[in-house]
Write a protein that holds these residues in place. Structure first.
Motif, short mmCIF file in Angstrom:
data_model
loop_
_atom_site.label_atom_id
_atom_site.label_comp_id
_atom_site.label_asym_id
_atom_site.label_seq_id
_atom_site.Cartn_x
_atom_site.Cartn_y
_atom_site.Cartn_z
N THR A 73 37.89 -130.27 -12.53
CA THR A 73 39.06 -129.53 -12.97
C THR A 73 39.98 -130.46 -13.77
O THR A 73 39.89 -131.70 -13.67
CB THR A 73 39.84 -128.98 -11.77
N PRO A 74 40.91 -129.89 -14.56
CA PRO A 74 41.89 -130.73 -15.26
C PRO A 74 42.69 -131.62 -14.32
O PRO A 74 43.02 -132.75 -14.67
CB PRO A 74 42.79 -129.71 -15.96
N GLN A 303 44.65 -125.66 -17.27
CA GLN A 303 43.67 -125.17 -16.30
C GLN A 303 43.60 -123.65 -16.31
O GLN A 303 42.53 -123.07 -16.07
CB GLN A 303 44.03 -125.68 -14.90
#
Length: 381
Positions: A73-74, A303
């Motif tokens: 994920t970011p 995100q």
């Protein structure tokens, strides 16, 4: 646009769990890394270190597993790069490929481009640079003049890029060129994947005040590309590059470039600062915490699939001011004079960053361009 784009958000627990692993890796691999080397921050170039990071799965980690990434994920990537930058790790070799080029190829590239480039990026073996700014254009990308002309099944590139970080060390460039005429300043642009070893490509490093070579001029003289070297749709370069800039302008690299100096300043001041030292170091710390939270808010928007260009410009603008003020305040708060050789760690780092800091408001967009974007987002122009 609204200040609510900077609402408070926390790093998810799953992402935060990576922090201890990264710190242990850094203790093992940077134990003897001196403060002056750490002062290069994300401009420190060390291919071997990049490959070690890649072996841990921390280069190209946001890319899909099928290409060697981790589907991270970011926020997971944020934790990793925040720790690397805070420690002054030499991440420059893989930096642009990890931050921009890999995601850009994943989003807009052909399957052939993904299969060729993304696994090499994730192994820490392929380095990229970004060809945007030009002489006379600066950060005003809508005024670029370098052209790509289609001839049969080939593209012919002519023109010049400038301030291109790491072009003299990179394998490939993702470059923005005018590919057709358009009534709109933002139309008629396309992005291309360029092998920097091709005939007609000339790279000339630009020395900075410290004698280092990070920036470059890059010349294109009838450089031949194939039809497969365009990224995304012809004429969609402006849309693609503005999405890319939201990522480039919002990460922790936009406010951590002077961290090595802040650390040496705290060390020399010690546990008993005078009133002025306590006040100014406290003020810097408060601004650092605020900038970090603004950056995390942009990460949350990324995100969620948004394009937070306005918010990212705020982070970049305020972050550059913060980074450039630290060397000025460091001179005010102690009697230690900067020196390029023979002094203590603080004196060496201070001298280095005094010379580097002017460039912080150039890379990633000049202050004037960023404030124009901010004003437009606020409805002021």
């Amino acid at each position: 646009m609204s200040i609510e784009q900077f609402n408070y958000c926390e790093i998810p627990a799953a992402a935060e769990a990576l922090r201890g692993q990264v710190r242990e890796f850094l203790r093992e691999n940077l134990a003897d890394f001196p403060p002056l080397a750490r002062a290069d921050s994300w401009m420190g170039f060390d291919p071997e270190f990049s490959r070690k990071l890649a072996a841990r799965g921390w280069v190209g980690m946001a890319l899909p597993k099928q290409y060697g990434g981790a589907d991270a994920t970011p926020f997971e990537r944020y934790v990793v790069i925040e720790e690397l930058l805070a420690a002054g790790a030499p991440v420059s070799a893989h930096w642009f490929a990890d931050r921009q080029s890999g995601p850009q190829i994943l989003t807009y590239g052909s399957q052939q481009q993904r299969d060729f480039h993304l696994p090499a990026i994730c192994r820490g073996e392929r380095f990229f640079c970004i060809g945007m700014s030009e002489p006379g254009s600066g950060s005003d990308l809508a005024s670029i003049k370098s052209r790509a002309v289609k001839q049969g099944d080939k593209w012919i590139l002519n023109g010049q890029k400038v301030w291109t970080t790491n072009a003299h060390r990179a394998h490939y460039m993702i470059g923005l060129f005018r590919s057709s005429d358009s009534d709109s300043r933002h139309g008629g642009m396309s992005q291309f994947l360029i092998d920097l070893r091709l005939p007609g490509v000339t790279v000339r490093p630009i020395k900075d005040l410290t004698g280092s070579e990070h920036f470059n001029e890059v010349f294109f003289d009838n450089v031949e590309l194939t039809a497969d070297d365009i990224i995304g749709a012809e004429g969609q370069g402006w849309h693609q590059v503005t999405a890319e800039l939201a990522v480039e302008r919002s990460g922790p690299e936009r406010f951590l470039s002077s961290m090595a100096l802040l650390k040496t300043l705290i060390d020399v001041v010690g546990a008993a600062p005078d009133k002025l030292q306590a006040k100014e170091i406290g003020r810097l710390t408060a601004r650092l915490v605020t900038l970090r939270q603004m950056s995390l808010a942009v990460t949350q928007q990324l995100q969620e699939g948004q394009n937070p260009a306005w918010a990212a410009s705020c982070v970049k603008d305020l972050g550059s001011v913060f980074e450039q003020e630290i060397p000025e305040l460091a001179q005010l708060l102690t009697d230690i004079a900067p020196t390029a050789q023979g002094g203590c760690d603080h004196a060496l780092v201070l001298a280095h960053l005094m010379q580097q800091a002017p460039s912080f408001s150039l890379r990633g967009g000049t202050r004037e361009i960023l404030r124009g974007i901010i004003a437009k987002g606020l409805g002021l122009r």
